[in-house]
Scaffold this active site. Structure first.
Site, mmCIF file in Angstrom:
data_model
loop_
_atom_site.group_PDB
_atom_site.id
_atom_site.type_symbol
_atom_site.label_atom_id
_atom_site.label_comp_id
_atom_site.label_asym_id
_atom_site.label_seq_id
_atom_site.Cartn_x
_atom_site.Cartn_y
_atom_site.Cartn_z
ATOM 1 N N PRO A 11 0.849 -1.192 0.000
ATOM 2 C CA PRO A 11 0.000 0.000 0.000
ATOM 3 C C PRO A 11 0.883 1.239 0.000
ATOM 4 O O PRO A 11 1.644 1.468 0.942
ATOM 5 C CB PRO A 11 -0.772 -0.129 1.318
ATOM 6 N N MET A 12 0.802 2.043 -1.057
ATOM 7 C CA MET A 12 1.627 3.248 -1.151
ATOM 8 C C MET A 12 0.742 4.449 -1.437
ATOM 9 O O MET A 12 0.011 4.467 -2.431
ATOM 10 C CB MET A 12 2.685 3.094 -2.244
ATOM 11 N N GLN A 65 -5.413 -1.212 3.743
ATOM 12 C CA GLN A 65 -4.630 -0.835 4.918
ATOM 13 C C GLN A 65 -5.213 0.437 5.536
ATOM 14 O O GLN A 65 -5.326 1.467 4.878
ATOM 15 C CB GLN A 65 -3.165 -0.597 4.562
ATOM 16 N N CYS A 98 4.296 3.546 8.614
ATOM 17 C CA CYS A 98 4.541 4.758 7.840
ATOM 18 C C CYS A 98 5.322 5.763 8.684
ATOM 19 O O CYS A 98 4.877 6.134 9.778
ATOM 20 C CB CYS A 98 3.234 5.374 7.352
ATOM 21 N N LYS A 137 1.370 -4.097 9.822
ATOM 22 C CA LYS A 137 2.637 -3.820 9.133
ATOM 23 C C LYS A 137 3.415 -2.801 9.954
ATOM 24 O O LYS A 137 2.886 -1.745 10.321
ATOM 25 C CB LYS A 137 2.375 -3.275 7.726
ATOM 26 N N ASN A 198 9.492 -7.142 3.747
ATOM 27 C CA ASN A 198 9.381 -5.924 2.943
ATOM 28 C C ASN A 198 10.659 -5.102 3.051
ATOM 29 O O ASN A 198 11.220 -4.974 4.129
ATOM 30 C CB ASN A 198 8.162 -5.121 3.424
ATOM 31 N N GLY A 199 11.087 -4.571 1.908
ATOM 32 C CA GLY A 199 12.242 -3.684 1.914
ATOM 33 C C GLY A 199 13.312 -4.064 0.917
ATOM 34 O O GLY A 199 13.890 -5.143 0.994
ATOM 35 N N ASP A 200 13.553 -3.186 -0.067
ATOM 36 C CA ASP A 200 14.678 -3.303 -1.009
ATOM 37 C C ASP A 200 14.603 -4.505 -1.949
ATOM 38 O O ASP A 200 15.636 -5.082 -2.296
ATOM 39 C CB ASP A 200 16.014 -3.327 -0.256
ATOM 40 N N ARG A 223 8.610 0.409 -3.453
ATOM 41 C CA ARG A 223 9.231 1.369 -4.366
ATOM 42 C C ARG A 223 9.885 0.721 -5.581
ATOM 43 O O ARG A 223 10.000 1.350 -6.631
ATOM 44 C CB ARG A 223 10.256 2.208 -3.596
#
Length: 320
Positions: A11-12, A65, A98, A137, A198-200, A223
């Site tokens: 979710p962004m 979310q 966030c 999250k 999550n991440g990279d 991202r």
């Protein structure tokens, strides 16, 4: 819970709308989230907030979310979402990760990591209000160097969370530095519910490495998918130990950008200012991209973007 959902679109805010979800699902995302939604905004029957929950035609099994810090408001709005979305809803996630100042300054998002008791109360309230699975999250911790995620995860599990997602940075890091995947494994060891990493993740091999190093049940991509929905097909292939698809050509990147702009036009109308950031991501590194950025900042309509894309294709042909 995550048996069939191994590769997830995160979710962004300002990104995970109908158009972007459509492209990422087509490329191989097993599950997609709406943009994060304010429970307080929903409680005021805010049309702009409710707009975030709109689905594409035929879109099913979407996760939502919610962010907020008031257990009763979070619970009531979760129940409203469940009633409104029905079978289209896969599960509800609570945003505790966030790090944006405008979010944490109100006690929402990763600010909840500083108040684990309140975070647990929110999970219990939401869990008691809905029949769908409820997840949380969060990040490695709030303050850099103070890892609290494993214990925090245990508290969320005890409160009723059906799964947790861990981002490998501290809230104070924002998006600086590299994500620490080790904390995902430590959370995996601390709880019995499924864990999403999550991440990279920026290529298929990253997802394979994260899964191998952490034992996570699923991976969440954020991202890395911006301007690159093809990442999902690459990750799916890598996890299946198959050859990854070749990176998209310049023509394919521009064609995807055009389609993205058209999907946004269908949803938003002629003014598609929000396409600007997506256009920047699609054309990053292309010949002529540096000069095109200034023009993109003045684009508002499909025709404006098409003109820039036409010129980029022409420049690419000259270079080739």
């Amino acid at each position: 819970m995550f048996g069939k959902y191994r590769v997830l679109l995160a979710p962004m805010a300002g990104v995970s709308d109908i158009a972007f979800r459509t492209l990422c699902r087509e490329a191989g995302a097993d599950m997609a989230f709406t943009e994060m939604v304010s429970a307080k905004g929903l409680s005021f029957a805010n049309d702009k907030t409710r707009h975030l929950l709109a689905l594409a035609e035929g879109e099913r099994q979407v996760a939502v979310q919610l962010f907020g810090h008031e257990p009763d408001v979070m619970a009531s709005q979760a129940a409203w979402i469940e009633d409104m979305m029905g079978e289209s809803l896969a599960y509800l996630d609570i945003n505790m990760g966030c790090p944006a100042r405008k979010i944490v300054s109100k006690g929402d998002g990763s600010a909840l990591m500083k108040d684990p008791a309140l975070a647990a109360a929110i999970v219990r309230a939401v869990k008691g209000a809905v029949s769908h699975p409820v997840t949380a999250k969060f990040r490695r911790g709030w303050a850099e160097g103070d890892e609290t995620a494993p214990e925090f995860a245990r508290l969320m599990e005890d409160a009723g969370a059906d799964a947790v997602t861990v981002h490998g940075r501290y809230a104070e890091q924002l998006y600086r530095g590299a994500a620490d995947w080790g904390v995902i494994g430590r959370v995996r060891d601390a709880v019995s519910v499924p864990v999403v990493g999550n991440g990279d993740i920026r290529r298929g091999a990253d997802a394979v490495a994260m899964a191998a190093q952490t034992g996570c049940n699923a991976v969440m991509i954020a991202r890395g998918a911006e301007g690159n929905p093809w990442l999902f097909s690459q990750v799916q292939a890598a996890l299946a130990h198959a050859d990854e698809p070749a990176p998209p050509s310049i023509e394919e990147r521009i064609a995807m950008a055009r389609r993205h702009a058209r999907l946004l036009t269908q949803r938003e109308g002629r003014n598609i200012v929000r396409m600007r950031k997506h256009a920047m991501w699609y054309m990053a590194g292309l010949p002529g991209a540096a000069a095109a950025r200034g023009r993109i900042n003045y684009c508002t309509t499909l025709e404006d973007f098409d003109q820039v894309f036409d010129d980029l294709i022409e420049i690419a042909r000259e270079h080739s």
